[in-house]
Design an enzyme around this catalytic site. Structure first.
Site, mmCIF file in Angstrom:
data_model
loop_
_atom_site.group_PDB
_atom_site.id
_atom_site.type_symbol
_atom_site.label_atom_id
_atom_site.label_comp_id
_atom_site.label_asym_id
_atom_site.label_seq_id
_atom_site.Cartn_x
_atom_site.Cartn_y
_atom_site.Cartn_z
ATOM 1 N N GLU A 14 0.962 -0.989 0.025
ATOM 2 C CA GLU A 14 0.043 0.032 0.034
ATOM 3 C C GLU A 14 1.007 1.219 -0.049
ATOM 4 O O GLU A 14 1.420 1.419 0.978
ATOM 5 C CB GLU A 14 -0.884 -0.088 1.130
ATOM 6 C CG GLU A 14 -2.148 1.088 1.172
ATOM 7 C CD GLU A 14 -1.878 2.320 1.583
ATOM 8 O OE1 GLU A 14 -1.588 2.996 0.584
ATOM 9 O OE2 GLU A 14 -1.551 2.487 2.771
ATOM 10 N N CYS A 60 -2.280 8.694 3.181
ATOM 11 C CA CYS A 60 -2.154 8.223 1.519
ATOM 12 C C CYS A 60 -3.280 8.494 0.795
ATOM 13 O O CYS A 60 -3.124 8.932 -0.308
ATOM 14 C CB CYS A 60 -1.774 6.994 1.651
ATOM 15 S SG CYS A 60 -3.142 5.803 2.561
#
Length: 243
Positions: free
Chosen positions: A16, A50
């Site tokens: 990720e 993010c």
């Protein structure tokens, strides 16, 4: 580097990674109604997230209105001690990271028009703070619109129509998060389906922990959360039985 090692060892890997997500504001929105959700997706955790939507795509027909509203929102946010309930923007994680964010702000001043923030808040000498910053009058090719800043820096970029907004949202090496704001849920869903990203929200970013989370393109591979997350730890075995 982790992905390279896992490839050499033939080991499964889930990554990720970063993002440069877009918040698409369609031309039918009530700006006042969406502003709290827009503030969250644009500046959550002072941009150190993010899935932060650090690009805001606004329709040309309402571009000035959107820029003024977002600039006013950013300028009104309280910067300060993150342990205080009223604080909306806390500090950067490290002094080094603040310097990096300020470097991007300097680049932004050469590429676009600064309409809010851009400096260090007064009265907060202790802590690595950066003002919520908004840039306008720029293209999707600007450095601050392409690279992940990981700070409270927002780029407001104009688009012509829905198709152009989708094209610009997809014109990125990343594909992790995103959001579409519209008064018409069906229209928003149609736009959301065309954005190449691992996750996307409608009129906000209400993360559902039971659903798979992850990215596409340079935002990573694999999924977390939901039953799909188990697939990264499983291997299928076939047994062939002669009749």
């Amino acid at each position: 580097a982790i992905g390279r090692v896992c490839g050499e060892l033939l080991r499964p890997v889930s990554l990720e990674l970063g993002g440069k997500s877009a918040a698409i504001v369609l031309d039918d929105v009530d700006l006042g109604a969406i502003m709290p959700s827009l503030q969250f997706v644009n500046f959550m955790n002072q941009g150190q997230t993010c899935v932060t939507c650090s690009r805001l795509l606004a329709p040309q027909s309402r571009y000035k209105e959107v820029v003024e509203a977002v600039a006013a929102m950013a300028s009104s946010m309280k910067v300060g001690n993150p342990l205080e309930a009223s604080t909306e923007i806390g500090p950067m994680a490290t002094a080094e990271h603040r310097s990096k964010v300020e470097g991007y702000i300097a680049k932004g001043k050469a590429e676009a028009t600064l309409v809010a923030g851009g400096g260090r808040p007064k009265g907060l000498e202790r802590g690595w703070f950066v003002e919520p910053t908004v840039f306008a009058d720029m293209s999707n090719s600007a450095t601050i619109a392409r690279e992940e800043i990981f700070g409270p820096v927002l780029s407001v970029i104009p688009y012509k129509d829905d198709a152009d907004a989708v094209r610009m949202a997809n014109d990125s090496i990343y594909g992790l998060g995103g959001s579409v704001f519209s008064a018409d849920p069906e229209r928003a869903m149609a736009v959301a389906r065309r954005v190449h990203t691992g996750t996307i929200g409608i009129n906000g970013y209400p993360v559902a922990i039971g659903s798979p989370f992850g990215g596409v393109k340079a935002s990573g591979i694999g999924r977390e959360f939901g039953p799909e997350a188990m697939q990264g730890y499983q291997q299928l075995k076939s047994i062939y039985v002669a009749g």
